[in-house]
Write a protein that holds these residues in place. Structure first.
Motif, PDB file in Angstrom:
ATOM      1  N   ALA A 198       0.847  -1.189   0.000  1.00  0.00           N
ATOM      2  CA  ALA A 198       0.000   0.000   0.000  1.00  0.00           C
ATOM      3  C   ALA A 198       0.881   1.237   0.000  1.00  0.00           C
ATOM      4  CB  ALA A 198      -0.869  -0.008   1.257  1.00  0.00           C
ATOM      5  N   ALA A 199       0.411   2.265  -0.700  1.00  0.00           N
ATOM      6  CA  ALA A 199       1.141   3.535  -0.702  1.00  0.00           C
ATOM      7  C   ALA A 199       0.375   4.529   0.156  1.00  0.00           C
ATOM      8  CB  ALA A 199       1.248   4.062  -2.127  1.00  0.00           C
ATOM      9  N   GLU A 200       1.091   5.530   0.683  1.00  0.00           N
ATOM     10  CA  GLU A 200       0.398   6.576   1.450  1.00  0.00           C
ATOM     11  C   GLU A 200      -0.634   7.234   0.541  1.00  0.00           C
ATOM     12  OE1 GLU A 200       1.062   8.429   4.626  1.00  0.00           O
ATOM     13  OE2 GLU A 200       3.188   8.053   4.990  1.00  0.00           O
ATOM     14  N   GLY A 201      -1.817   7.446   1.082  1.00  0.00           N
ATOM     15  CA  GLY A 201      -2.905   8.008   0.274  1.00  0.00           C
ATOM     16  C   GLY A 201      -3.749   6.930  -0.376  1.00  0.00           C
ATOM     17  N   GLY A 202      -3.269   5.686  -0.325  1.00  0.00           N
ATOM     18  CA  GLY A 202      -4.024   4.564  -0.901  1.00  0.00           C
ATOM     19  C   GLY A 202      -4.985   3.970   0.122  1.00  0.00           C
ATOM     20  N   THR A 203      -5.158   2.647   0.059  1.00  0.00           N
ATOM     21  CA  THR A 203      -6.184   2.022   0.907  1.00  0.00           C
ATOM     22  C   THR A 203      -5.600   1.143   2.024  1.00  0.00           C
ATOM     23  OG1 THR A 203      -6.347   0.150  -0.607  1.00  0.00           O
ATOM     24  CG2 THR A 203      -7.893   1.966  -0.970  1.00  0.00           C
ATOM     25  N   GLY A 204      -4.295   1.287   2.294  1.00  0.00           N
ATOM     26  CA  GLY A 204      -3.650   0.398   3.274  1.00  0.00           C
ATOM     27  C   GLY A 204      -4.288   0.400   4.649  1.00  0.00           C
ATOM     28  N   PHE A 205      -4.818   1.565   5.075  1.00  0.00           N
ATOM     29  CA  PHE A 205      -5.418   1.658   6.421  1.00  0.00           C
ATOM     30  C   PHE A 205      -6.819   1.065   6.460  1.00  0.00           C
ATOM     31  CE2 PHE A 205      -8.689   4.864   5.825  1.00  0.00           C
ATOM     32  CZ  PHE A 205      -8.335   5.394   4.589  1.00  0.00           C
ATOM     33  N   ALA A 206      -7.373   0.760   5.291  1.00  0.00           N
ATOM     34  CA  ALA A 206      -8.726   0.190   5.235  1.00  0.00           C
ATOM     35  C   ALA A 206      -8.609  -1.326   5.178  1.00  0.00           C
ATOM     36  CB  ALA A 206      -9.456   0.709   4.000  1.00  0.00           C
ATOM     37  N   LYS A 207      -9.588  -2.008   5.784  1.00  0.00           N
ATOM     38  CA  LYS A 207      -9.544  -3.473   5.731  1.00  0.00           C
ATOM     39  C   LYS A 207     -10.409  -3.891   4.542  1.00  0.00           C
ATOM     40  CE  LYS A 207      -9.427  -7.206   9.124  1.00  0.00           C
ATOM     41  NZ  LYS A 207      -8.124  -7.754   8.791  1.00  0.00           N
ATOM     42  N   CYS A 208      -9.886  -3.588   3.358  1.00  0.00           N
ATOM     43  CA  CYS A 208     -10.654  -3.885   2.150  1.00  0.00           C
ATOM     44  C   CYS A 208     -10.035  -5.095   1.449  1.00  0.00           C
ATOM     45  CB  CYS A 208     -10.730  -2.674   1.238  1.00  0.00           C
ATOM     46  SG  CYS A 208      -9.170  -2.030   0.698  1.00  0.00           S
ATOM     47  N   ALA A 209     -10.888  -5.864   0.778  1.00  0.00           N
ATOM     48  CA  ALA A 209     -10.482  -7.156   0.235  1.00  0.00           C
ATOM     49  C   ALA A 209      -9.280  -7.049  -0.701  1.00  0.00           C
ATOM     50  CB  ALA A 209     -11.673  -7.794  -0.483  1.00  0.00           C
ATOM     51  N   GLY A 210      -9.246  -5.994  -1.524  1.00  0.00           N
ATOM     52  CA  GLY A 210      -8.186  -5.857  -2.530  1.00  0.00           C
ATOM     53  C   GLY A 210      -6.789  -5.812  -1.939  1.00  0.00           C
ATOM     54  N   ASN A 211      -6.655  -5.270  -0.722  1.00  0.00           N
ATOM     55  CA  ASN A 211      -5.325  -5.207  -0.094  1.00  0.00           C
ATOM     56  C   ASN A 211      -4.741  -6.604   0.071  1.00  0.00           C
ATOM     57  OD1 ASN A 211      -5.500  -2.461   0.226  1.00  0.00           O
ATOM     58  ND2 ASN A 211      -6.066  -2.540   2.389  1.00  0.00           N
ATOM     59  N   TYR A 212      -5.620  -7.570   0.315  1.00  0.00           N
ATOM     60  CA  TYR A 212      -5.164  -8.941   0.583  1.00  0.00           C
ATOM     61  C   TYR A 212      -4.851  -9.647  -0.732  1.00  0.00           C
ATOM     62  CZ  TYR A 212      -6.475  -7.626   5.202  1.00  0.00           C
ATOM     63  OH  TYR A 212      -6.511  -6.951   6.392  1.00  0.00           O
ATOM     64  N   GLY A 213      -5.720  -9.445  -1.728  1.00  0.00           N
ATOM     65  CA  GLY A 213      -5.478 -10.046  -3.050  1.00  0.00           C
ATOM     66  C   GLY A 213      -4.143  -9.583  -3.616  1.00  0.00           C
ATOM     67  N   GLY A 214      -3.848  -8.289  -3.441  1.00  0.00           N
ATOM     68  CA  GLY A 214      -2.609  -7.721  -3.988  1.00  0.00           C
ATOM     69  C   GLY A 214      -1.369  -8.186  -3.244  1.00  0.00           C
ATOM     70  N   ALA A 215      -1.541  -8.647  -2.016  1.00  0.00           N
ATOM     71  CA  ALA A 215      -0.386  -9.075  -1.212  1.00  0.00           C
ATOM     72  C   ALA A 215       0.002 -10.525  -1.484  1.00  0.00           C
ATOM     73  CB  ALA A 215      -0.702  -8.899   0.272  1.00  0.00           C
ATOM     74  N   PHE A 216      -0.915 -11.287  -2.106  1.00  0.00           N
ATOM     75  CA  PHE A 216      -0.640 -12.728  -2.278  1.00  0.00           C
ATOM     76  C   PHE A 216       0.623 -12.997  -3.115  1.00  0.00           C
ATOM     77  CE2 PHE A 216      -5.413 -13.876  -1.737  1.00  0.00           C
ATOM     78  CZ  PHE A 216      -5.240 -14.011  -0.377  1.00  0.00           C
ATOM     79  N   TYR A 217       0.752 -12.280  -4.237  1.00  0.00           N
ATOM     80  CA  TYR A 217       1.845 -12.606  -5.168  1.00  0.00           C
ATOM     81  C   TYR A 217       3.245 -12.399  -4.551  1.00  0.00           C
ATOM     82  CZ  TYR A 217       4.693 -12.707  -9.398  1.00  0.00           C
ATOM     83  OH  TYR A 217       5.671 -12.997 -10.311  1.00  0.00           O
ATOM     84  N   PRO A 218       3.530 -11.182  -3.995  1.00  0.00           N
ATOM     85  CA  PRO A 218       4.853 -11.030  -3.353  1.00  0.00           C
ATOM     86  C   PRO A 218       5.061 -12.010  -2.198  1.00  0.00           C
ATOM     87  CG  PRO A 218       3.666  -8.917  -3.445  1.00  0.00           C
ATOM     88  CD  PRO A 218       2.736  -9.952  -3.993  1.00  0.00           C
ATOM     89  N   THR A 219       3.995 -12.319  -1.474  1.00  0.00           N
ATOM     90  CA  THR A 219       4.123 -13.253  -0.339  1.00  0.00           C
ATOM     91  C   THR A 219       4.448 -14.647  -0.861  1.00  0.00           C
ATOM     92  OG1 THR A 219       2.498 -11.921   0.840  1.00  0.00           O
ATOM     93  CG2 THR A 219       2.959 -14.100   1.747  1.00  0.00           C
ATOM     94  N   MET A 220       3.775 -15.019  -1.961  1.00  0.00           N
ATOM     95  CA  MET A 220       4.037 -16.342  -2.545  1.00  0.00           C
ATOM     96  C   MET A 220       5.502 -16.436  -3.008  1.00  0.00           C
ATOM     97  SD  MET A 220       2.265 -17.901  -5.913  1.00  0.00           S
ATOM     98  CE  MET A 220       3.373 -16.938  -6.956  1.00  0.00           C
ATOM     99  N   LEU A 221       6.008 -15.354  -3.628  1.00  0.00           N
ATOM    100  CA  LEU A 221       7.419 -15.372  -4.073  1.00  0.00           C
ATOM    101  C   LEU A 221       8.349 -15.511  -2.869  1.00  0.00           C
ATOM    102  CD1 LEU A 221       7.617 -12.614  -6.851  1.00  0.00           C
ATOM    103  CD2 LEU A 221       7.352 -15.088  -7.130  1.00  0.00           C
ATOM    104  N   ALA A 222       8.031 -14.791  -1.790  1.00  0.00           N
ATOM    105  CA  ALA A 222       8.874 -14.868  -0.590  1.00  0.00           C
ATOM    106  C   ALA A 222       8.831 -16.284  -0.016  1.00  0.00           C
ATOM    107  CB  ALA A 222       8.405 -13.855   0.446  1.00  0.00           C
ATOM    108  N   GLN A 223       7.654 -16.899  -0.066  1.00  0.00           N
ATOM    109  CA  GLN A 223       7.529 -18.261   0.479  1.00  0.00           C
ATOM    110  C   GLN A 223       8.344 -19.244  -0.352  1.00  0.00           C
ATOM    111  OE1 GLN A 223       3.265 -18.519   0.881  1.00  0.00           O
ATOM    112  NE2 GLN A 223       3.310 -17.551   2.897  1.00  0.00           N
TER     113      GLN A 223
END
Ligand SMILES: Cc1ncc(COP(=O)(O)O)c(C=O)c1O
Length: 356
Positions: free
Chosen positions: A187-212
């Motif tokens: 999330a970037a400042e001014g974006g939706t990081g502080f909101a618990k919205c579904a898209g934040n989680y969908g967008g985090a899957f790919y980098p997390t999968m690469l790290a895993q």
């Protein structure tokens, strides 16, 4: 809208699924209780709440949430103590966060009264689903999504607010290996990081999968501009003990204002530790490893309360944290918070909301 718990329409299941659940082996999120609460939003207002059997729903494939992402949620826990008293941990604070999420996603507000009464009514109906064994609880998942069927990009005019509940077992989190993320952004400042919205989680899957794939459990998200400052980790806020002080990144628009984070910061003083909420740079953490002033690192969130971090990978180097002992702050605060939630320790902050 004023809602009285007694007046919520309840359609009960013909046969409870409770006896099919192994309460000694619950895990997390594997079972959903017999009933769910549903409220529709249309014609500019929330309609009457209904409690119905949990099950499939008919929804249009054109519903706007699927296409343009108006979907937000919360996650909290309810407990039953030895006297049979049922409490929810800090639902008012979760409600405030839900309001911020709804506002950011142009979705209609839900009053605190409607939120609390809906939760209470549903928990009362499925009270037998609340596990009482050590470390177990009833996980509560309220969520709101746009169910208006239309293909144009627009703010929806129809929504559903649903609450599901799930008995969950103790969370035996093994110490995690995390990697400071320097390429991808949650999330970037001014974006939706502080909101618990579904898209934040969908967008985090790919980098997390690469790290895993590289052998890590989670990523430590950094600021979107320079990747210099730490935001949070996975579905948890992050805390460090540096020079004997509890240090955590200050809140910005790019990270979630965790209820566990706030609770732990509040308890810090009574556990005799100074706290600092401020910018925490990756360079500072690396330096603290080099001069051995960092003694603890852990994630904090509703699911596990505290999740020990075993190592942090910074610019390709693994830095290891010392072993956790009984004197470690993370273990002491975890116990204190669990005891407060379970009613074993006095709730001096008024965090336990009593369900009638
Ligand atoms: C992205 C993110 N950060 C932090 C947290 C921790 O928040 P809380 O303590 O309210 O569960 C969560 C979990 O809700 C989360 O999803």
């Amino acid at each position: 809208m004023a809602v009285l718990t007694e007046s919520i329409h309840v359609e009960r299941v013909a046969k409870s699924r409770l006896s099919s659940v192994d309460f000694n082996n619950l895990g997390f999120g594997n079972h959903i209780s017999d009933h769910m609460l549903v409220i529709d939003y249309k014609n500019g207002e929330w309609q009457e709440p209904k409690i119905v059997p949990y099950g499939m729903m008919e929804l249009s494939p054109a519903m706007l949430a699927l296409h343009y992402g108006q979907s937000v949620f919360e996650g909290m826990k309810a407990f039953k103590n030895e006297q049979g008293v049922i409490t929810i941990f800090r639902p008012e604070r979760h409600h405030k966060r839900l309001l911020r999420s709804l506002e950011r996603m142009c979705m209609p507000a839900i009053s605190e009264e409607l939120f609390l009464q809906s939760l209470s009514a549903l928990i009362e109906v499925d009270a037998d689903w609340i596990p009482t064994s050590e470390g177990a609880s009833l996980y509560l998942r309220p969520f709101v999504f746009a169910n208006e069927a239309k293909l144009g990009v627009k703010v929806a005019e129809e929504y559903k607010f649903i609450i599901l509940t799930s008995p969950v077992g103790p969370y035996f989190a093994k110490p995690v290996r995390v990697k400071v993320e320097e390429e991808f952004v949650r999330a970037a400042e001014g974006g939706t990081g502080f909101a618990k919205c579904a898209g934040n989680y969908g967008g985090a899957f790919y980098p997390t999968m690469l790290a895993q794939k590289q052998g890590f459990d989670q990523v430590l998200w950094t600021d979107a501009k320079d990747h210099k400052y730490i935001d949070e980790s996975g579905a948890m806020n992050v805390m460090f003990v540096i020079n004997g002080k509890l240090v955590t990144p200050r809140l910005t628009t790019s990270l979630l204002d965790g209820v566990t984070r706030d609770s732990i910061l509040t308890l810090a003083q009574s556990l005799g530790i100074e706290k600092e909420e401020r910018k925490v740079s990756v360079a500072e953490i690396e330096e603290a490893f080099k001069n051995k002033t960092i003694t603890e690192a852990f994630g904090v969130g509703t699911a596990a309360v505290v999740s020990q971090i075993a190592s942090i990978n910074i610019h390709g180097t693994d830095y290891h944290l010392p072993a956790v002992t009984e004197a470690s702050f993370q273990l002491r605060v975890k116990k204190k918070l669990n005891d407060i939630r379970k009613g074993i320790e006095a709730d001096v902050h008024g965090w336990n909301y009593r369900v009638k």
